[in-house]
Scaffold this active site. Structure first.
Site: not given
Length: 180
Positions: A144-146
């Site tokens: 989950p880089c967001h």
């Protein structure tokens, strides 16, 4: 004619329509290797790029991993899944892999700053390098880089487009479900 010999396992490539646009995934028989956003007009071009990128046979269609991904993405976008349970094989530098592992520790519905992420991997001075590693994440959404934002609370950047980042963060904060 001699066939090329490779020790790499075959890759499967598939694409999924999602509420944030088309997603292209690749996997071996045993692990998810990539999941990326692709605008509809570039879909065929991106599929061709992936076919050329791998030094292994590439097959279209489903594998068990890609089938599981499809189910878990549908659950995620419907608001029924908080964490993905998929074997991953994200190839990067040791530093990138440390950053990607730390990204998976960010709880669903929360965000960390680039500084918090740098501290988490043990190098508070590496915020810029953390940002580059975050941007190089090959498995969007699942890693989950967001969930990474600026220290001042600003959104920061997002390789998939800020509009996608906003949608994913809103979904995770319980501000709606997205149908596939």
């Amino acid at each position: 004619m001699n066939a090329a010999v490779t020790s790499e396992p075959p890759r499967y490539i598939d694409w999924y329509e999602s509420p944030v646009g088309p997603l292209i995934a690749s996997a071996t028989d045993s692990a998810l290797c990539s999941l990326s956003f692709c605008d509809a007009e570039r879909l065929e071009e991106r599929l061709q790029e992936l076919r050329h990128q791998y030094g292994a046979p590439v097959r279209g269609g489903d594998s068990a991993v890609l089938s599981d991904l499809r189910v878990q993405l549908a659950e995620y976008f419907a608001g029924r899944r908080r964490d993905f349970e998929l074997p991953l094989s994200a190839a990067g530098t040791p530093f990138q892999e440390r950053v990607w592992a730390a990204l998976c520790e960010i709880p669903h519905g929360e965000t960390w700053s680039y500084l918090q992420l740098a501290v988490r991997i043990g190098d508070a001075l590496a915020t810029r390098a953390v940002g580059y590693a975050n941007g190089a994440n090959p498995i969007a959404i699942v890693i989950p880089c967001h969930r990474v934002i600026n220290a001042d609370g600003g959104e920061g950047g997002y390789g998939g487009g800020l509009w996608r980042k906003r949608i994913l963060l809103d979904l995770e904060r319980g501000q709606g479900c997205l149908a596939l």
